[in-house]
Design an enzyme around this catalytic site. Structure first.
Site, PDB file in Angstrom:
ATOM      1  N   THR A  17       0.854  -1.340  -0.003  1.00 19.96           N
ATOM      2  CA  THR A  17       0.127   0.035  -0.009  1.00 19.96           C
ATOM      3  C   THR A  17       0.879   1.182  -0.001  1.00 19.96           C
ATOM      4  O   THR A  17       1.835   1.246   0.624  1.00 19.96           O
ATOM      5  CB  THR A  17      -0.936   0.007   1.144  1.00 19.96           C
ATOM      6  OG1 THR A  17      -1.905   0.967   0.797  1.00 19.96           O
ATOM      7  CG2 THR A  17      -0.375   0.188   2.215  1.00 19.96           C
ATOM      8  N   CYS A  47      -2.766   7.947   7.626  1.00 13.66           N
ATOM      9  CA  CYS A  47      -3.415   6.488   7.689  1.00 13.66           C
ATOM     10  C   CYS A  47      -2.432   5.743   8.487  1.00 13.66           C
ATOM     11  O   CYS A  47      -1.200   5.894   8.232  1.00 13.66           O
ATOM     12  CB  CYS A  47      -3.587   6.209   6.286  1.00 13.66           C
ATOM     13  SG  CYS A  47      -4.858   7.117   5.352  1.00 13.66           S
ATOM     14  N   HIS A  70      -5.632  -0.634   4.933  1.00  6.86           N
ATOM     15  CA  HIS A  70      -4.915   0.966   4.894  1.00  6.86           C
ATOM     16  C   HIS A  70      -5.922   1.403   5.618  1.00  6.86           C
ATOM     17  O   HIS A  70      -7.127   1.906   5.063  1.00  6.86           O
ATOM     18  CB  HIS A  70      -5.098   1.327   3.404  1.00  6.86           C
ATOM     19  CG  HIS A  70      -4.537   2.724   3.163  1.00  6.86           C
ATOM     20  ND1 HIS A  70      -3.371   2.884   2.187  1.00  6.86           N
ATOM     21  CD2 HIS A  70      -4.723   3.541   3.669  1.00  6.86           C
ATOM     22  CE1 HIS A  70      -3.046   4.162   2.291  1.00  6.86           C
ATOM     23  NE2 HIS A  70      -3.666   4.707   3.203  1.00  6.86           N
TER      24      HIS A  70
END
Length: 160
Positions: free
Chosen positions: A23, A29, A46
């Site tokens: 990711t 995040c 994520h």
């Protein structure tokens, strides 16, 4: 070469075969990896936000929130036969500096705390982390070796 599965923002994936889970764009995040290396099971989410209580349609947004993503990953891995789950996390940066930082603006810190709490509640030990700071990250989990490769903007590459 193992297959590479890309996980987008607020998405997650679970695999029962050798795989590379990747990711990009982890700012505030948090990338959450839960795996059972002995059984060849792995997963990644994520996570964008700490708490699903703001969701209008949680069924479509499981990967978006720390509380729901961790529970779902652990549940699906255990359902597939996982016995010894472990977790690694990365991300949670404070991407923007504000003169008067209100608690609601500290999303990175809140995401980290929420992910750690959800892992404890799901009884999944956190074995490694690379969190905080002010730079974005791209992460890549190699399920066969259990290596998490973290590329941090303006910092370099780290393996945990």
């Amino acid at each position: 070469m193992d297959e590479v599965v890309r996980i987008g923002i607020a998405e997650y994936a679970v695999s029962q075969k050798p795989i590379i889970l990747r990711t990009a764009g982890l700012g505030s995040c948090v990338g959450v990896i839960i795996y059972d290396q002995e059984r060849g099971l792995s997963s990644m989410a994520h996570v964008m936000l700490p708490d699903s209580t703001i969701s209008r349609n949680i069924a479509l947004e499981i990967g978006k929130f720390a509380d729901t993503a961790v529970v779902e990953l652990a549940r699906r891995l255990r359902q597939s036969g996982a016995i010894r789950l472990r977790a690694k996390i990365a991300g949670g940066a404070q991407m923007f500096q504000f003169k008067y930082e209100h608690e609601s603006m500290r999303i990175g810190e809140r995401n980290i705390a929420a992910v750690k709490l959800a892992l404890r509640k799901a009884n999944v030990p956190l074995v490694a982390e690379d969190v905080g700071g002010t730079n974005g990250r791209t992460i890549e989990f190699h399920s066969q070796t259990g290596r998490l490769v973290i590329r941090t903007v303006n910092v370099g590459t780290l393996e945990i």
